[in-house]
Design an enzyme around this catalytic site. Structure first.
Site, PDB file in Angstrom:
ATOM      1  N   GLU A   1       0.831  -1.297  -0.134  1.00  0.00           N
ATOM      2  CA  GLU A   1       0.052  -0.019  -0.043  1.00  0.00           C
ATOM      3  C   GLU A   1       0.788   1.268   0.059  1.00  0.00           C
ATOM      4  O   GLU A   1       1.822   1.281   0.611  1.00  0.00           O
ATOM      5  CB  GLU A   1      -0.976   0.056   1.317  1.00  0.00           C
ATOM      6  CG  GLU A   1      -1.873  -1.090   1.072  1.00  0.00           C
ATOM      7  CD  GLU A   1      -2.934  -1.129   2.185  1.00  0.00           C
ATOM      8  OE1 GLU A   1      -4.173  -1.722   1.790  1.00  0.00           O
ATOM      9  OE2 GLU A   1      -2.482  -0.712   3.330  1.00  0.00           O
TER      10      GLU A   1
ATOM     11  N   CYS B   1       3.668   8.409   1.398  1.00  0.00           N
ATOM     12  CA  CYS B   1       4.075   7.457   2.510  1.00  0.00           C
ATOM     13  C   CYS B   1       4.190   5.769   1.600  1.00  0.00           C
ATOM     14  O   CYS B   1       3.221   5.682   1.067  1.00  0.00           O
ATOM     15  CB  CYS B   1       2.881   7.416   3.311  1.00  0.00           C
ATOM     16  SG  CYS B   1       3.152   6.043   4.618  1.00  0.00           S
TER      17      CYS B   1
ATOM     18  N   CYS C   1       6.068  -6.965   8.001  1.00  0.00           N
ATOM     19  CA  CYS C   1       7.155  -6.636   8.761  1.00  0.00           C
ATOM     20  C   CYS C   1       7.718  -8.013   9.398  1.00  0.00           C
ATOM     21  O   CYS C   1       6.766  -8.560   9.906  1.00  0.00           O
ATOM     22  CB  CYS C   1       6.761  -5.607   9.439  1.00  0.00           C
ATOM     23  SG  CYS C   1       8.143  -4.717  10.324  1.00  0.00           S
TER      24      CYS C   1
ATOM     25  N   CYS D   1       5.472  -5.036  16.344  1.00  0.00           N
ATOM     26  CA  CYS D   1       4.985  -3.771  17.329  1.00  0.00           C
ATOM     27  C   CYS D   1       3.283  -4.291  17.679  1.00  0.00           C
ATOM     28  O   CYS D   1       2.607  -4.417  16.648  1.00  0.00           O
ATOM     29  CB  CYS D   1       5.002  -2.560  16.757  1.00  0.00           C
ATOM     30  SG  CYS D   1       6.823  -2.359  16.443  1.00  0.00           S
TER      31      CYS D   1
ATOM     32  N   CYS E   1       0.678  -2.281  15.910  1.00  0.00           N
ATOM     33  CA  CYS E   1       0.768  -1.921  14.573  1.00  0.00           C
ATOM     34  C   CYS E   1      -0.107  -3.070  13.583  1.00  0.00           C
ATOM     35  O   CYS E   1       0.354  -4.256  13.747  1.00  0.00           O
ATOM     36  CB  CYS E   1       2.166  -1.846  14.165  1.00  0.00           C
ATOM     37  SG  CYS E   1       2.387  -1.584  12.414  1.00  0.00           S
TER      38      CYS E   1
ATOM     39  N   CYS F   1      -2.066   5.975   9.351  1.00  0.00           N
ATOM     40  CA  CYS F   1      -0.978   5.430   9.769  1.00  0.00           C
ATOM     41  C   CYS F   1      -0.845   4.192  10.575  1.00  0.00           C
ATOM     42  O   CYS F   1      -1.734   4.091  11.534  1.00  0.00           O
ATOM     43  CB  CYS F   1      -0.153   6.465  10.351  1.00  0.00           C
ATOM     44  SG  CYS F   1       1.629   6.484  10.677  1.00  0.00           S
TER      45      CYS F   1
HETATM   46  N1  SAH Z   1       8.594   0.467  10.666  1.00  0.00           N
HETATM   47  C1  SAH Z   1       8.918   1.680  10.698  1.00  0.00           C
HETATM   48  C2  SAH Z   1       8.120   2.592   9.738  1.00  0.00           C
HETATM   49  C3  SAH Z   1       6.683   2.091   9.314  1.00  0.00           C
HETATM   50  S1  SAH Z   1       5.564   2.555  10.781  1.00  0.00           S
HETATM   51  C4  SAH Z   1       8.705   2.214  11.985  1.00  0.00           C
HETATM   52  O1  SAH Z   1       8.117   1.401  13.148  1.00  0.00           O
HETATM   53  O2  SAH Z   1       8.907   3.338  12.312  1.00  0.00           O
HETATM   54  C5  SAH Z   1       5.137   4.061  10.400  1.00  0.00           C
HETATM   55  C6  SAH Z   1       4.604   4.749  11.958  1.00  0.00           C
HETATM   56  O3  SAH Z   1       3.294   4.565  12.017  1.00  0.00           O
HETATM   57  C7  SAH Z   1       5.639   4.317  13.118  1.00  0.00           C
HETATM   58  O4  SAH Z   1       5.660   5.536  13.938  1.00  0.00           O
HETATM   59  C8  SAH Z   1       4.554   3.323  13.671  1.00  0.00           C
HETATM   60  O5  SAH Z   1       4.675   3.183  15.021  1.00  0.00           O
HETATM   61  C9  SAH Z   1       3.220   4.246  13.575  1.00  0.00           C
HETATM   62  N2  SAH Z   1       1.803   3.294  13.697  1.00  0.00           N
HETATM   63  C10 SAH Z   1       1.786   1.907  13.538  1.00  0.00           C
HETATM   64  N3  SAH Z   1       0.778   1.399  13.828  1.00  0.00           N
HETATM   65  C11 SAH Z   1       0.020   2.429  14.302  1.00  0.00           C
HETATM   66  C12 SAH Z   1      -1.362   2.693  14.577  1.00  0.00           C
HETATM   67  N4  SAH Z   1      -2.327   1.505  14.428  1.00  0.00           N
HETATM   68  N5  SAH Z   1      -1.962   3.899  14.904  1.00  0.00           N
HETATM   69  C13 SAH Z   1      -1.014   4.840  14.807  1.00  0.00           C
HETATM   70  N6  SAH Z   1       0.449   4.984  14.552  1.00  0.00           N
HETATM   71  C14 SAH Z   1       0.745   3.615  14.280  1.00  0.00           C
HETATM   72 FE1  SF4 Z   2       7.083  -3.052  11.729  1.00  0.00          FE
HETATM   73 FE2  SF4 Z   2       4.752  -1.860  12.124  1.00  0.00          FE
HETATM   74 FE3  SF4 Z   2       6.645  -1.985  14.009  1.00  0.00          FE
HETATM   75 FE4  SF4 Z   2       6.803  -0.337  12.285  1.00  0.00          FE
HETATM   76  S1  SF4 Z   2       5.629  -0.228  13.641  1.00  0.00           S
HETATM   77  S2  SF4 Z   2       8.524  -2.085  12.763  1.00  0.00           S
HETATM   78  S3  SF4 Z   2       5.917  -1.371  10.542  1.00  0.00           S
HETATM   79  S4  SF4 Z   2       5.616  -3.858  13.269  1.00  0.00           S
END
Ligand code: SAH
Ligand code: SF4
Length: 395
Positions: free
Chosen positions: A115, A128, A135, A139, A142, A370
């Site tokens: 995406e 973006c 991944c 996290c 996420c 995001c």
């Molecule tokens: N893997 C990288 C980049 C992709 S995530 C990273 O983790 O930084 C991009 C941003 O979106 C990160 O700051 C992540 O923590 C945030 N993010 C992920 N899931 C989210 C959610 N459900 N609500 C808000 N932000 C989120």
């Molecule tokens: Fe991977 Fe989501 Fe964690 Fe970013 S926030 S490192 S995309 S699992």
């Protein structure tokens, strides 16, 4: 093996040779393009000039068809078409939100999907982009983290997302037309799917292409790479890419960060802060963005806000703090903090002298916000139990 070895290396990068035996020229560095042209019959003597010409056609004018490269001899164009293609990810679906946000689902080799989100604002337009399918990290807040890593994107697929968006925005210049300084696509954030620092070389090559002055020519200051905290790769980001850095910080104690951002178990908060304090590019004009997702009752107390400031001050890091209201997704184990709580948290940070913008959620109606990005590759989906176990939520 050192205990600090990267968590993941179980990634595949597909070969550039396409099934019909043709090589994709997209995503090659200038040097690689030159070598590739020579390997397929371009005389060594002409290689530098041909590389420059073809590069311009691809990245400055957005041309995908060798027949249109009118400053090359007809026979040479035909020869190029025999050996090469100029290929970018194919758009499968395109959704436009009420607020103008566009979300694309793109298909890449192997039938995978990634995406890409375009967010228009008054003074800029941000794309973006994704760096991996899925991944390896998990996290717990996420949505992408619920999907297994399928593979790394190639440099072609990464810069190809930018080219795809320029196609859709109809933003390639016309040769001879006056230069248009207003850019619909003016910024790139590596905040889509995947951990960019676990696909370093391809991300670097793709961003170098996007920055090249004889092409897409985005300034390095308009590119932001977001990482969950792959400490050994942070300094390289400044040295080899030179872009701005954002850190998915999200918690102020190791205990909480271990759960929210499990890579913290490998490189903890202190190690991360050390790496940030010595980020070669950080300065008052190029501050590091601390991303902080606001999760109700988990990381959003006044004490958290004070600790966050303390971490940043103690290490003297030029920083701004971007508060992200949690974007809920079906089955998510957290709730978004209330607006009052987010404002109170922001206020503490602001009082301490740091910018603390609250990120506007955009494109929520099309699940483009995001952290909501995720391909429909159900096959590769982790079970909820597995996610909980990996995130240490079950015990
Ligand atoms: N893997 C990288 C980049 C992709 S995530 C990273 O983790 O930084 C991009 C941003 O979106 C990160 O700051 C992540 O923590 C945030 N993010 C992920 N899931 C989210 C959610 N459900 N609500 C808000 N932000 C989120
Ligand atoms: Fe991977 Fe989501 Fe964690 Fe970013 S926030 S490192 S995309 S699992």
């Amino acid at each position: 093996m050192s205990p600090k070895a990267p968590i993941t290396q179980d990634v595949m990068t597909i070969p550039r040779k396409l099934p019909e035996g043709k090589v994709n020229l997209v995503g090659l560095t200038r040097d690689q393009l030159r070598t590739t042209l020579v390997a397929h019959g371009t005389p060594e003597k002409q290689a530098k000039m041909r590389t420059g010409q073809i590069w311009q056609w691809i990245y400055q004018w957005g041309v995908r068809d060798f027949a249109q490269m009118t400053n090359l001899a007809k026979a040479y164009r035909a020869q190029l078409a025999e050996s090469f293609v100029i290929e970018i990810p194919e758009v499968v679906t395109r959704q436009v939100s009420e607020d103008g946000t566009r979300k694309y689902l793109c298909r890449i080799a192997g039938g995978h999907e990634v995406e890409v989100v375009y967010i228009p604002e008054d003074d800029r337009g941000t794309l973006c982009i994704s760096s991996q399918v899925g991944c390896t990290l998990t996290c717990s807040f996420c949505h992408t983290g619920t999907q297994k890593l399928v593979r790394n994107l190639t440099a072609a697929e990464i810069v190809g997302q930018v080219m795809m968006a320029r196609d859709d925005l109809d933003e390639w210049p016309t040769p001879g037309a006056p230069k248009d300084e207003t850019r619909l696509l003016s910024n790139i954030v590596l905040m889509g799917m995947g951990e960019p620092l676990y696909n370093f070389d391809n991300v670097r090559d793709a961003m170098k292409i996007a920055m090249d002055p004889e092409g897409i020519s985005l300034s390095r200051r308009r590119i932001t790479l977001s990482t969950s905290g792959v400490v050994p790769e942070i300094a390289r980001t400044a040295e080899e890419i030179g872009c701005l850095l954002a850190i998915s910080f999200h918690a102020t104690t190791d205990e909480t960060r271990d759960v929210l951002v499990p890579i913290n178990k490998r490189w903890n908060i202190e190690e991360l802060l050390h790496a940030l304090a010595s980020y070669p590019k950080a300065s008052n004009s190029e501050r590091i963005t601390f991303e902080y997702v606001m999760l109700d009752g988990v990381n959003d107390s006044d004490a958290d806000a004070h600790r966050l400031i303390d971490h940043i001050k103690r290490h003297n890091i030029p920083a701004k703090i971007n508060l992200i209201p949690f974007n809920e997704w079906p089955g998510a184990p957290y709730k978004r903090s209330s607006n009052n709580r987010i404002r109170a948290f922001a206020n503490i940070i602001y009082q301490a002298g740091y910018a603390s913008p609250i990120r506007k959620t955009r494109g929520e109606d099309i699940m483009a916000a995001c952290g909501q990005l995720k391909s429909a590759t159900e096959r590769a989906r982790k079970s909820r139990k597995q996610i909980a176990a990996e995130a240490g939520l079950d015990g």
